[in-house]
Enzyme design. Structure first.
Site, PDB file in Angstrom:
ATOM      1  N   THR A 173       0.804  -1.222   0.000  1.00 37.96           N
ATOM      2  CA  THR A 173       0.000   0.000   0.000  1.00 37.96           C
ATOM      3  C   THR A 173       0.843   1.281   0.000  1.00 37.96           C
ATOM      4  O   THR A 173       0.313   2.360  -0.226  1.00 37.96           O
ATOM      5  CB  THR A 173      -0.905   0.043   1.256  1.00 37.96           C
ATOM      6  OG1 THR A 173      -0.091  -0.141   2.424  1.00 37.96           O
ATOM      7  CG2 THR A 173      -1.971  -1.050   1.208  1.00 37.96           C
ATOM      8  N   GLY A 189       1.276  -6.641   5.835  1.00 39.10           N
ATOM      9  CA  GLY A 189       0.742  -7.942   6.261  1.00 39.10           C
ATOM     10  C   GLY A 189       1.051  -8.277   7.706  1.00 39.10           C
ATOM     11  O   GLY A 189       1.003  -9.436   8.107  1.00 39.10           O
ATOM     12  N   GLU A 191      -0.563  -8.157  10.276  1.00 44.38           N
ATOM     13  CA  GLU A 191      -1.643  -8.805  11.027  1.00 44.38           C
ATOM     14  C   GLU A 191      -1.821 -10.263  10.612  1.00 44.38           C
ATOM     15  O   GLU A 191      -2.735 -10.937  11.063  1.00 44.38           O
ATOM     16  CB  GLU A 191      -2.957  -8.042  10.787  1.00 44.38           C
ATOM     17  CG  GLU A 191      -3.230  -6.956  11.806  1.00 44.38           C
ATOM     18  CD  GLU A 191      -2.123  -5.926  11.952  1.00 44.38           C
ATOM     19  OE1 GLU A 191      -1.811  -5.258  10.944  1.00 44.38           O
ATOM     20  OE2 GLU A 191      -1.547  -5.809  13.041  1.00 44.38           O
ATOM     21  N   TRP A 250       5.233  -1.524   6.208  1.00 46.66           N
ATOM     22  CA  TRP A 250       4.109  -1.187   5.324  1.00 46.66           C
ATOM     23  C   TRP A 250       3.965   0.288   4.970  1.00 46.66           C
ATOM     24  O   TRP A 250       3.164   0.629   4.100  1.00 46.66           O
ATOM     25  CB  TRP A 250       2.803  -1.751   5.864  1.00 46.66           C
ATOM     26  CG  TRP A 250       2.342  -1.276   7.216  1.00 46.66           C
ATOM     27  CD1 TRP A 250       2.500  -1.932   8.403  1.00 46.66           C
ATOM     28  CD2 TRP A 250       1.604  -0.084   7.516  1.00 46.66           C
ATOM     29  NE1 TRP A 250       1.925  -1.218   9.424  1.00 46.66           N
ATOM     30  CE2 TRP A 250       1.363  -0.084   8.910  1.00 46.66           C
ATOM     31  CE3 TRP A 250       1.117   0.982   6.760  1.00 46.66           C
ATOM     32  CZ2 TRP A 250       0.659   0.944   9.563  1.00 46.66           C
ATOM     33  CZ3 TRP A 250       0.424   2.011   7.399  1.00 46.66           C
ATOM     34  CH2 TRP A 250       0.200   1.983   8.780  1.00 46.66           C
ATOM     35  N   ASN A 268       4.053  -4.093  14.220  1.00 49.77           N
ATOM     36  CA  ASN A 268       3.942  -4.971  15.387  1.00 49.77           C
ATOM     37  C   ASN A 268       4.567  -6.331  15.078  1.00 49.77           C
ATOM     38  O   ASN A 268       4.555  -6.794  13.953  1.00 49.77           O
ATOM     39  CB  ASN A 268       2.459  -5.170  15.720  1.00 49.77           C
ATOM     40  CG  ASN A 268       1.683  -5.779  14.552  1.00 49.77           C
ATOM     41  OD1 ASN A 268       1.423  -5.085  13.576  1.00 49.77           O
ATOM     42  ND2 ASN A 268       1.360  -7.047  14.626  1.00 49.77           N
ATOM     43  N   ASP A 310      -0.167  -3.570  19.592  1.00 53.97           N
ATOM     44  CA  ASP A 310      -0.169  -3.248  18.156  1.00 53.97           C
ATOM     45  C   ASP A 310       0.382  -1.847  17.893  1.00 53.97           C
ATOM     46  O   ASP A 310      -0.157  -1.109  17.073  1.00 53.97           O
ATOM     47  CB  ASP A 310      -1.559  -3.401  17.527  1.00 53.97           C
ATOM     48  CG  ASP A 310      -1.514  -3.257  16.013  1.00 53.97           C
ATOM     49  OD1 ASP A 310      -0.521  -3.687  15.415  1.00 53.97           O
ATOM     50  OD2 ASP A 310      -2.477  -2.703  15.431  1.00 53.97           O
ATOM     51  N   ASP A 312       2.616  -0.502  15.960  1.00 54.36           N
ATOM     52  CA  ASP A 312       3.499  -0.515  14.789  1.00 54.36           C
ATOM     53  C   ASP A 312       4.444   0.685  14.863  1.00 54.36           C
ATOM     54  O   ASP A 312       3.995   1.799  15.111  1.00 54.36           O
ATOM     55  CB  ASP A 312       2.692  -0.380  13.501  1.00 54.36           C
ATOM     56  CG  ASP A 312       1.801  -1.568  13.234  1.00 54.36           C
ATOM     57  OD1 ASP A 312       1.188  -2.080  14.183  1.00 54.36           O
ATOM     58  OD2 ASP A 312       1.725  -1.993  12.075  1.00 54.36           O
ATOM     59  N   ARG A 333       3.498   5.482  16.745  1.00 58.42           N
ATOM     60  CA  ARG A 333       2.124   5.093  17.067  1.00 58.42           C
ATOM     61  C   ARG A 333       1.922   4.951  18.576  1.00 58.42           C
ATOM     62  O   ARG A 333       0.820   5.120  19.085  1.00 58.42           O
ATOM     63  CB  ARG A 333       1.851   3.752  16.372  1.00 58.42           C
ATOM     64  CG  ARG A 333       0.395   3.555  16.107  1.00 58.42           C
ATOM     65  CD  ARG A 333       0.207   2.785  14.841  1.00 58.42           C
ATOM     66  NE  ARG A 333      -0.564   1.588  15.088  1.00 58.42           N
ATOM     67  CZ  ARG A 333      -0.878   0.719  14.143  1.00 58.42           C
ATOM     68  NH1 ARG A 333      -0.457   0.918  12.900  1.00 58.42           N
ATOM     69  NH2 ARG A 333      -1.593  -0.325  14.427  1.00 58.42           N
ATOM     70  N   TRP A 481      -6.754  11.646   9.704  1.00 61.20           N
ATOM     71  CA  TRP A 481      -6.201  10.469   9.017  1.00 61.20           C
ATOM     72  C   TRP A 481      -5.502  10.859   7.708  1.00 61.20           C
ATOM     73  O   TRP A 481      -5.046  10.022   6.950  1.00 61.20           O
ATOM     74  CB  TRP A 481      -7.322   9.448   8.746  1.00 61.20           C
ATOM     75  CG  TRP A 481      -6.826   8.048   8.693  1.00 61.20           C
ATOM     76  CD1 TRP A 481      -6.634   7.300   7.563  1.00 61.20           C
ATOM     77  CD2 TRP A 481      -6.448   7.208   9.789  1.00 61.20           C
ATOM     78  NE1 TRP A 481      -6.163   6.050   7.895  1.00 61.20           N
ATOM     79  CE2 TRP A 481      -6.037   5.963   9.254  1.00 61.20           C
ATOM     80  CE3 TRP A 481      -6.403   7.386  11.181  1.00 61.20           C
ATOM     81  CZ2 TRP A 481      -5.594   4.916  10.062  1.00 61.20           C
ATOM     82  CZ3 TRP A 481      -5.978   6.345  11.971  1.00 61.20           C
ATOM     83  CH2 TRP A 481      -5.574   5.130  11.402  1.00 61.20           C
TER      84      TRP A 481
HETATM   85 CA    CA Z   1      -0.358  -3.625  13.125  1.00 67.39          CA
END
Ligand code: CA
Ligand code: CA
Length: 572
Positions: A173, A189, A191, A250, A268, A310, A312, A333, A481
């Site tokens: 992405t 990916g 997750e 990502w 993560n 999580d 990241d 994050r 966002w």
């Molecule tokens: Ca994540």
């Protein structure tokens, strides 16, 4: 013979018109306001433009010149930053589409629609964040984890390479990064128990040059040969957990020509349940600095060791000058803002950029490690006092969507401030037992995101990287966002409520806004053409919030989807 001569003449004409994007042009992108060749308006990612054609004196006359719809039945989140080169705009859209437009009029020149297979597994909407330019190519990644290079003039495929197996949960992405003729990409990916990686390819042919896994224990390769294992096998991962360790890259990377390093963050570790992988889990939730020539990790900084929330660490690492030193900053994050020496990763400063952080009290500047709040780690479902199905639930802040997520911040060398799109939210989170299954979500956690304040979730904050002081903030009811742009003395950013806004970079006074018809979750750009300054932003509500946002998603479900590019200039 005739044809060769014609080709030669065409090549000559093209180079005279500046049609071919060179390494030098990419290198200088931040200082050439007549084009936008990179994600971040320069590989350093400052998102700063020296242009002052749009300013506080005339911003009230800033109005749309054109808008172009991505059309089709495919909408959802539009997180793309357009590129502008040689009078053309290249903009990606949801579902792995790419459009070439006349930058002045918005007239469509061509479009490429990637044929996506059934069963793609993007975690957080069918988004794409932008393309890269090199030579006569426009290069972008797709949701089925491929990299596609198209001819800038025709939209025809020149080369196509597979990044990885979409059926195992890989996708793509981010906007690719081009450095010295190489296209540098990560993967998505985190997750799904994938293994994070950084790849470098020949930008002209797509041929793989080197690959560097971001999970300790995996072998790197260069020119088809082994190039050293990442980290020390078994040091920070128990048993076989490193094989499905996540740490996906990502959001892609930045690059600083002064250090020769590319900076890329990792997601993560897998799974979310931290009790099954006791240890630091290198190099998850980290910033990595890689030598682009060798494909080796020069330094790393792990912001959340043994992450259990999580958090990241993918957020962009932006390099800049501070106190005579080349440093880099990252709004993680996990809610902390970090300043590091760009050459060696030494931590110089770390402070919170959101109001509530429950998982750690602070960051120890000497060791670089967080001081954890042990009782805020979601519990082990196999602990003595648990029932084996669900561990102790905790209320943690930030929530897993982060103090900041994919939306890039901006830095102004004029004010010395970072402009950070922040969100204030928390989550109930608990762990559950989990086993890895290829292509299935690998979380081992349940959660629900909750707002912390009645009047806002989002806040654009102007932050001094030396002191951590917030110079000003503009609150926003919905979570922010989109990303940020600084152009001269103005800061531009979009909101899910549909507005593109401008504020004074020094005071934060909002001086202009425009309703784009759908939520803005993408960063604006600016450039000059034929003596006029233009400003563009993509509009189209979506991304992770409506999919994962728990109680927050309910608050924003009145927002409408869309998919368009808006371009503005000052009307006389
Ligand atoms: Ca994540
Ligand atoms: Ca430029």
């Amino acid at each position: 013979m005739k044809r060769t001569l014609l080709n030669l003449m065409m090549l000559l004409a093209a180079s005279q018109a500046g049609a071919v994007v060179t390494d030098k042009m990419i290198h200088d992108d931040a200082n050439t306001p007549d084009d936008v060749l990179t994600w971040g308006l320069g590989t350093q990612g400052q998102r700063f433009s020296t242009l002052t054609g749009i300013n506080e004196g005339n911003v009230n006359r800033l109005a749309p010149v054109w808008a172009m719809s991505f059309g089709g039945e495919k909408q959802r989140g539009q997180e793309s930053q357009p590129l502008v080169h040689n009078g053309k705009m290249f903009v990606t859209a949801s579902y792995s589409r790419l459009f070439a437009l006349d930058a002045k009029t918005g007239k469509k020149l061509w479009k490429y629609e990637h044929r996506l297979p059934e069963g793609i597994m993007p975690c957080c909407d069918v988004v794409n964040r932008g393309a890269a330019l090199y030579g006569n190519l426009v290069i972008f990644g797709t949701l089925d984890a491929q990299l596609v290079a198209l001819n800038q003039d025709t939209g025809k495929v020149v080369w196509r390479e597979k990044i990885d197996d979409y059926q195992a949960g890989y996708s793509y992405t981010a906007a690719p990064l081009v450095v010295d003729g190489m296209v540098i990409t990560g993967n998505s990916g985190g997750e799904f128990g994938v293994v994070g990686r950084v790849d470098a390819r020949d930008a002209k042919t797509g041929k793989l040059l080197w690959t560097r896994p971001t999970v300790e224990g995996h072998m790197g390769y260069k020119d088809g040969k082994e190039n050293g294992i990442t980290g020390t096998p078994g040091a920070t991962w128990p048993g076989e957990t490193w094989k499905t360790g996540g740490a996906s890259t990502w959001l892609g990377g930045s690059y600083d020509p002064q250090t020769g390093l590319t900076y890329i963050g990792t997601s993560n570790p897998g799974p979310w349940n931290s009790h099954v992988r006791k240890g630091d889990n290198l190099y998850s939730a980290s910033t990595l600095a890689l030598d682009v020539k060798t494909g080796k990790i020069v330094w790393h900084y792990q912001s959340t060791p043994n992450d259990g929330w999580d958090f990241d660490g993918v957020n962009e690492f932006i390099t800049f000058d501070m106190d005579g030193k080349r440093v880099g900053a990252k709004a993680d994050r996990n809610g902390f803002f970090y300043v590091m020496d760009a050459a060696n990763g030494k931590l110089l400063n770390a402070f919170p950029f959101v109001k509530k952080i429950t998982w750690a009290t602070d960051i120890d500047l000497k060791t670089g490690r967080p001081n954890f709040v042990a009782e805020n780690r979601p519990g082990d479902p196999t602990a003595q006092d648990a029932d084996g199905k669900k561990g102790k639930s905790v209320f943690a802040a930030p929530g897993f969507l982060g103090g900041k997520n994919q939306m890039p911040m901006a830095y102004s060398p004029k004010t010395g401030l970072f402009y950070v799109p922040t969100n204030e939210w928390g989550m109930e989170i608990w762990n559950e037992p989990i086993t890895y299954k290829k292509g299935a979500a690998y979380l081992g956690a349940g959660f629900t995101i909750k707002p912390l304040f009645d009047d806002h979730i989002g806040a654009l904050r102007a932050i001094d990287p030396k002191t951590g002081k917030v110079a000003w903030e503009v609150k926003n009811e919905a979570p922010l966002w989109g990303g940020v742009l600084v152009a001269g003395d103005l800061v531009f950013w979009g909101t899910p409520e549909g507005y593109l806004k401008a504020a004074d970079a020094k005071s934060g006074k909002v001086v202009w806004q425009f309703q784009t018809g759908s939520g803005v979750v993408a960063p604006p750009i600016t450039w000059t053409q034929d003596g006029e300054q233009f400003l563009s932003v993509v509009s189209g509500w979506g991304g992770a919030v409506p999919l994962w946002g728990g109680e927050v998603a309910k608050k924003v479900n009145f927002l409408e989807q869309g998919g368009s590019v808006w371009t503005f200039k000052v009307m006389q």
